[in-house]
Design an enzyme around this catalytic site. Sequence first.
Site, PDB file in Angstrom:
ATOM      1  N   ARG A 231      -1.347   2.630   4.392  1.00 22.13           N
ATOM      2  CA  ARG A 231      -1.287   2.496   2.943  1.00 22.13           C
ATOM      3  C   ARG A 231      -2.525   3.167   2.369  1.00 22.13           C
ATOM      4  NH1 ARG A 231       3.272   1.474   3.610  1.00 22.13           N
ATOM      5  NH2 ARG A 231       4.531  -0.286   2.821  1.00 22.13           N
ATOM      6  N   GLU A 259      -1.503   6.169  -5.943  1.00 23.29           N
ATOM      7  CA  GLU A 259      -0.214   6.708  -5.503  1.00 23.29           C
ATOM      8  C   GLU A 259       0.873   6.306  -6.494  1.00 23.29           C
ATOM      9  OE1 GLU A 259       2.801   5.833  -1.895  1.00 23.29           O
ATOM     10  OE2 GLU A 259       0.774   6.386  -1.230  1.00 23.29           O
ATOM     11  N   HIS A 278       4.104  10.374   0.865  1.00 23.92           N
ATOM     12  CA  HIS A 278       4.588   9.077   1.361  1.00 23.92           C
ATOM     13  C   HIS A 278       6.036   9.183   1.843  1.00 23.92           C
ATOM     14  CE1 HIS A 278       4.058   4.430   0.953  1.00 23.92           C
ATOM     15  NE2 HIS A 278       4.671   4.769   2.083  1.00 23.92           N
TER      16      HIS A 278
END
Length: 315
Positions: A231, A259, A278
């Site tokens: 993450r 993000e 991602h």
Amino acid sequence: MTATTGDVWLPFPAAEVDGLPDCFRYRLWDGEERFPADPGPCVFYVTPYMKSPAVTLRPLAGMPAIRVVQTLTAGIDHVLPGVDALPSGVRLCNARGVHEASTAELSLTLILASLRGIPGMVRGQDREEWHSGFYEALADKSVLIVGYGSIGAAVEDRLEPFECRRITRVARSARSAPRGPVHALAELPRLLPDADVVVLCMPLTEESRGLAGAGFLGAMKDGALLVNVARGPVVDTGALLTELRSGRLRAALDVTDPEPLPAGHPLWHAPNLLITPHVGGSSSAFEPRAKRLVARQLTRFAAGEPVENTVLITD
């Protein structure tokens, strides 16, 4: 835990999932504004995939009969803000077994692309430039996997044929694994200076948030490569930018903080950095594994057997 009636909310059509028990009413909802039915009778909620936390959490407050919340992600941090609104005894389950293959493939892709200079070659192709030269191989490199759960183990599976000099495993606490010892996080200061490649695979927790900060990055050897498929907030973005701009470290990030990465953010143009948006779990490997997991979980739920991958049970 058992249920033989009630609604089940799925993010894909029930007709596309083999092996679902026929005792439930299946409702299709993939994050649309309009709910497919009253959330009240829902006993099992499979969260939409790749939707914002606000979308994912929206129906929960109206689900007093809910017994299981099944995410389709390895991490459950996006669901945790809604846990307090759930009744007592609800099981929150992650998608262990769904993303290992895809995320491990991307990890290897990021490592190989970074070491072999592929981003520069692609830019050179756009400009009709021939970037020949001498590039690094993964062979003979020392790789440190930080976060040795199922994804970390899958990364090691794919590293195994590449003749790495050493693969070292790190998790929250020390233990034994089939391929060798797993070291505790507390040993990182000793292990980081030896690693040519550091792969981050852990979930986002209060312990892992900011783990790869100035001290962590400063302990890495000159020229080492940091790969983050965990993450974004596991890495301190400011500290990483400092190391990248100095030229001392390289990085490959599938996740960022913030993000999605906004236009104009300095990470976009940082030197020695490869970014993917991602996509670790979002490949063709996702859907068949997700559907098999959902069918298996609902079969166990209908039979009164414990569901798998339970991360927490609400008070």
